[in-house]
Design a protein around this motif. Structure first.
Motif, mmCIF file in Angstrom:
data_model
loop_
_atom_site.group_PDB
_atom_site.id
_atom_site.type_symbol
_atom_site.label_atom_id
_atom_site.label_comp_id
_atom_site.label_asym_id
_atom_site.label_seq_id
_atom_site.Cartn_x
_atom_site.Cartn_y
_atom_site.Cartn_z
ATOM 1 N N ASP A 1 31.612 42.974 33.071
ATOM 2 C CA ASP A 1 32.818 42.857 33.645
ATOM 3 C C ASP A 1 33.142 44.293 34.345
ATOM 4 N N ALA A 2 33.293 45.051 33.338
ATOM 5 C CA ALA A 2 33.709 46.515 33.467
ATOM 6 C C ALA A 2 32.823 47.081 34.732
ATOM 7 N N GLN B 1 40.891 40.243 38.154
ATOM 8 C CA GLN B 1 39.548 40.454 37.755
ATOM 9 C C GLN B 1 39.576 40.910 36.253
ATOM 10 N N THR B 2 39.654 40.194 35.375
ATOM 11 C CA THR B 2 39.925 40.472 33.858
ATOM 12 C C THR B 2 38.604 41.115 33.347
ATOM 13 N N VAL B 3 38.607 42.177 32.611
ATOM 14 C CA VAL B 3 37.496 42.936 32.165
ATOM 15 C C VAL B 3 37.499 42.549 30.479
ATOM 16 N N PRO C 1 43.016 48.436 33.310
ATOM 17 C CA PRO C 1 41.753 47.988 32.563
ATOM 18 C C PRO C 1 41.234 48.943 31.374
ATOM 19 N N THR C 2 41.810 50.238 31.681
ATOM 20 C CA THR C 2 41.330 51.257 30.547
ATOM 21 C C THR C 2 42.117 51.124 29.519
ATOM 22 N N GLU C 3 43.402 50.459 29.199
ATOM 23 C CA GLU C 3 44.151 50.515 27.897
ATOM 24 C C GLU C 3 43.619 49.821 26.854
ATOM 25 N N PRO C 4 43.113 48.618 26.930
ATOM 26 C CA PRO C 4 42.696 47.864 25.857
ATOM 27 C C PRO C 4 41.581 48.601 24.852
#
Length: 417
Positions: A168-169, A161-163, A226-229
């Protein structure tokens, strides 16, 4: 991995979903087809009634298994998790019976030919075979410490589930918030099974408890990836809000839910779990009927039995062992199977020394394979593949290597772990 025509893709998708079809979920088949339904759900089918049946089944199946929908690139259901409750399982079985009944009526009332005839027979027989395995009542006892367990399934969500967008988030956070509910439903199912004499084998339960313990002990949860980008294209403060909300739901809801799940397994299931003498499927109530149903469903051979498959397996092992020892005699000087297996497992000269060597060797093998593909195949894969180390919490109980596929409607790469 080769490109396929739309009709082939839809047939493969149908088979894949039917393999999942006896897992619990709500009867969500809509009277009107949703606008997110892939337009190739009945590709290649001519009969209107069969087209409609395949469309309705595919819509129901994706709504029932929304994370599978995400995996194949249907992103309209990204904020949902399926219904794992016992009642959901029963509703799903009833819906599948209706689908199979409709298929058999269409088959009986119409002279179908070509792709229509083969599709409807595969469709109906696969559902019927899988429904027959409901005698196993898997949802009330089965615990898979290897790949098919809720920890691995939920930890894989950030991968499938790419954000990219703010929506998306929001969808990912909404899905995470439902994880405690699904775990509670699974615990209630296992209680129901325990009370009826259905329970997993003790080794599987112990391994599952240990996997959860190791995962919770790791400093960074895979769910927080997902919090890293940086996400410079988001609105002001959106990334910070997303990070805070994701951390809040993981730390205050998801991790405590898994702690409760592990505690439940340790305190309520492990004391009742099956020991070595009864650890096979035959150790559950109706175990022989379950095994027979599984043989039929997995092989589709009406004459296959547990004994016939066992004999076939022994024959396969016999010639494989003979071929291995013939090679080993030339390469290692071993002529006995037992000595060969000991060397392969214990000889330090035949082992990697570090995890990095395993990954490097696998990447080199992948490069050689990619270079050789054009020599044997005309249609080449468009999606790339990468080698990824197995997560540390999963490593002790995982297969030595496994592949996760990509969907036909997304741009994710395939991963070999």
């Amino acid at each position: 991995m080769t490109a396929r025509r739309p009709s082939e893709r839809s047939s493969l998708a149908l088979v894949a979903l039917l393999a999942l079809a006896c897992v619990g979920g709500p009867d969500t088949g809509p009277p009107q087809l949703p606008d997110w339904l892939p337009d190739d759900a009945h590709a290649g089918i001519e009969h209107p009634a069969l087209q409609r049946l395949l469309d309705e089944h595919w819509a129901w199946a994706l709504a029932t298994h929304p994370t599978f929908a995400t995996r194949i690139g249907v992103r309209a259901l990204d904020d949902r998790l399926g219904d794992a409750s016992h009642e959901g399982v029963l509703r799903a079985r009833e819906q599948l019976r209706r689908f199979a009944g409709r298929a058999r009526r269409i088959q009986h009332e119409n002279l179908l030919s070509g792709l229509d005839a083969s599709t409807i027979e595969i469709f109906a027989s696969r559902i019927e075979n899988d429904l027959a395995t409901s005698v196993c009542e898997f949802h009330t006892w089965s615990i898979d410490p290897h790949l098919g367990n809720p920890l691995n399934a939920f930890n894989a969500l950030p991968v499938i589930q790419t954000v990219v967008t703010e929506q998306d988030a929001a969808n990912l956070v909404a899905r995470y918030r439902q994880i405690p509910r699904v775990l509670a439903e699974r615990m209630e199912n296992l209680r129901r099974g325990r009370d009826a004499g259905y329970v997993a084998n003790a080794e599987a339960v112990r391994l599952m408890i240990d996997i959860i313990r190791r995962d919770l002990a790791e400093p960074g949860s895979p769910l927080l990836a997902p919090t890293e980008p940086e996400r410079p294209d988001w609105g002001a403060g959106m990334r910070d809000d997303f990070i805070a909300e994701l951390r809040e739901v993981v730390e205050t809801a998801v991790e405590p839910a898994f702690e409760a799940y592990a505690g439940f397994l340790r305190e309520e299931i492990l004391p009742n779990a099956r020991g070595p003498a009864t650890e096979g499927v035959s150790g559950i109530p109706n175990g022989e009927h379950c095994y027979a149903a599984l043989v039929r469903a997995r092989t589709t051979l009406p004459g296959a039995t547990a004994d016939s498959l066992h004999k076939a397996g022994l024959n396969e092992i016999s010639w494989i062992n003979a071929e291995m020892t013939a090679i080993a005699q030339d390469e290692l000087g071993e002529t006995e199977t037992a000595a060969l297996m000991w060397r392969l497992r214990m000889d330090p000269h035949l082992q990697f020394e570090t995890g990095e060597e395993i990954v490097d060797s696998s990447r080199a093998a992948l490069e050689r394979a990619l270079a050789a593909i054009p020599e044997s195949f005309g249609t080449l894969p468009q999606t790339s593949c990468e080698v990824v180390p197995v997560p540390a919490y999963r490593a002790p109980s995982t297969p030595a290597g496994y592949y996760t596929l990509t969907g036909p409607r997304d741009d994710r790469v395939g991963r070999f772990y």
